[in-house]
Design an enzyme around this catalytic site. Sequence first.
Site, PDB file in Angstrom:
ATOM      1  N   THR A  89       0.848  -1.197   0.000  1.00 31.09           N
ATOM      2  CA  THR A  89       0.000   0.000   0.000  1.00 31.09           C
ATOM      3  C   THR A  89       0.882   1.244   0.000  1.00 31.09           C
ATOM      4  O   THR A  89       2.030   1.206   0.436  1.00 31.09           O
ATOM      5  CB  THR A  89      -0.899   0.076   1.242  1.00 31.09           C
ATOM      6  OG1 THR A  89      -0.097   0.377   2.399  1.00 31.09           O
ATOM      7  CG2 THR A  89      -1.654  -1.222   1.483  1.00 31.09           C
ATOM      8  N   ASP A  90       0.343   2.335  -0.479  1.00 34.08           N
ATOM      9  CA  ASP A  90       0.962   3.625  -0.212  1.00 34.08           C
ATOM     10  C   ASP A  90       0.775   3.914   1.277  1.00 34.08           C
ATOM     11  O   ASP A  90       0.077   3.186   1.992  1.00 34.08           O
ATOM     12  CB  ASP A  90       0.321   4.703  -1.087  1.00 34.08           C
ATOM     13  CG  ASP A  90       1.233   5.911  -1.309  1.00 34.08           C
ATOM     14  OD1 ASP A  90       2.232   6.048  -0.582  1.00 34.08           O
ATOM     15  OD2 ASP A  90       0.942   6.723  -2.220  1.00 34.08           O
TER      16      ASP A  90
END
Length: 565
Positions: free
Chosen positions: A282-283
């Site tokens: 994920t960011d």
Amino acid sequence: MVDLTGKPYYLKEEDIKWVEETIRGMSIEEKIGQLFVYMVKSREPEDMKSVLDRFHVGAIRYHNAPKEVLYEQNRFLQENSKIPLLIASNCEAGGNGGIEGGTAVANGAAIAAADSEELAYEMSCVGASEAAAVGCNWNFAPVVDLLFNWRNTIVQTRAFNDSTEDTIRYARAFMRGAGEKGLVTCCKHFPGDGTEENDQHLLMGINNLSCEQWDSTFGRVYKELIENGVMTIMAGHIAMPAYQRKFRPETRAEDILPATLCPELITGLLKEKLEFNGLVVTDASHMIGMTAAMPRREQVPRAIAAGCDCFLFFNDCEEDFGYMLEGYRKGILSEERLQDALYRILGVKAAAGLHRKQAEGKLMPPEEALEVVGCKEHQWIARKAADRFITLVKDTGHSLPLTIQKAKRLKLVFIGGEGVVVAGKLIKDNSEEVKKNLIRLLEEKGFEVDGQTPAEKGKMEEFRARYDACIVALHVTGFAQYNAMRIKWAAPADQPWYVSEIPTVFLSLGFTNHLIDVPMAKTYINAYMDTETVMRAAIEKIMGESEFKGRYQENVFCGRWDTEI
């Protein structure tokens, strides 16, 4: 289930055996911990060991620090981790993304301005070798977003440009350079930023392309880079309604989710349709594009359930770890999905040879490797790069060159920034230092420079008698504070009333599309970066000692006719 014998891992039987035996030997708490990328908050040994012992994290990221500090941090972490850690840098433009004092070479926009695969490769080699010297083995780059919207400032200089073909060429070269230096690459931000002006740090991004439009642009980029062997991909907090609805037609507007929480985009599109067999991270999870979608208690396990394999950053270690464990026990995160994520995480570690290096006591390079950080060879590469990418967008007023003979007395108007947010932390920007360096470099060339901002404009004739020319240096910085960064004229005397009085050169040390705010500029230069190397090269070009070689994108004119005059 992931295939560790195939692309991008190509693991041998003994490597797969290590993955399987390691997973079988883990407690459920250790399995849950492998999902997290921890942002180092304290470098005190007892604090770092506590995180490893209590939360069993699988990877780390850190705030930049001097090379010696980072080396000792990473040495301690690897020596005290049961399973070798992925240690991530953020070298998008060179070693400066991984180490304080690292060599900045060229950001994405600068590489496109030079139109050079060779520069993309060299920049990647510099960043990877400097990051590897402090113990990094993973790099959150390249940025493969497409800058279709000139108003977008979050990837305006980080992305290469709006060309699918260029992005594929440069990204391949980047991946080759990093791979040769032993770093795992991570293309970002799937499904693609650059179509709108908003910043996922502040709200959920939306990629509103149709499925067909996406397939021929972002989809083609990812398909080619997956085929090229990219091992990890970062999912952005970016929704793509067209594809979410294609996989689930009953999706209502209120059901639209950012990719990081959307199984249709991560599992359906990326892993199944595009056949990505690697790891998805994920960011950063503190970004509002994710946190506003649902309560944190649900976000944490649902990101992994959606198909992401690593969760980037704790908010609170104990709380987020508890949320993930709770999600597993409640069935939000299934046993099958957890196992698949673990196989991918350990598969990347095995593909990078971390298990063998750990057994041999070689997870860290020798300390002598630190000498590469900021070395003369890398500085020479940076100087060569700056000469190639600095771009003269226009000089319709024929102000150039500014020589000592005709423009010795310079008025400098410096527009600085307002700080940047990194991993949820507000950090003062370097505008004061950049301004001092620019004045010094100009004075070294023989110019007399007045960089003061008066309380008011004063008389025109007195101004014309005092100065021969003006340089407006645009160092507009900011990150995660505004959706789109624009020039802020904090002092009325700095506003560009002087363009009609004396020759005026606008020099951007960052964003490329400032002409939207200064259409009256007759001489406009994009330097892309604010390092001494770049500023020195820009001054030489302004003086006519070196030619401008960079190219610009048409969107630099911001869709207005008056910006081209």
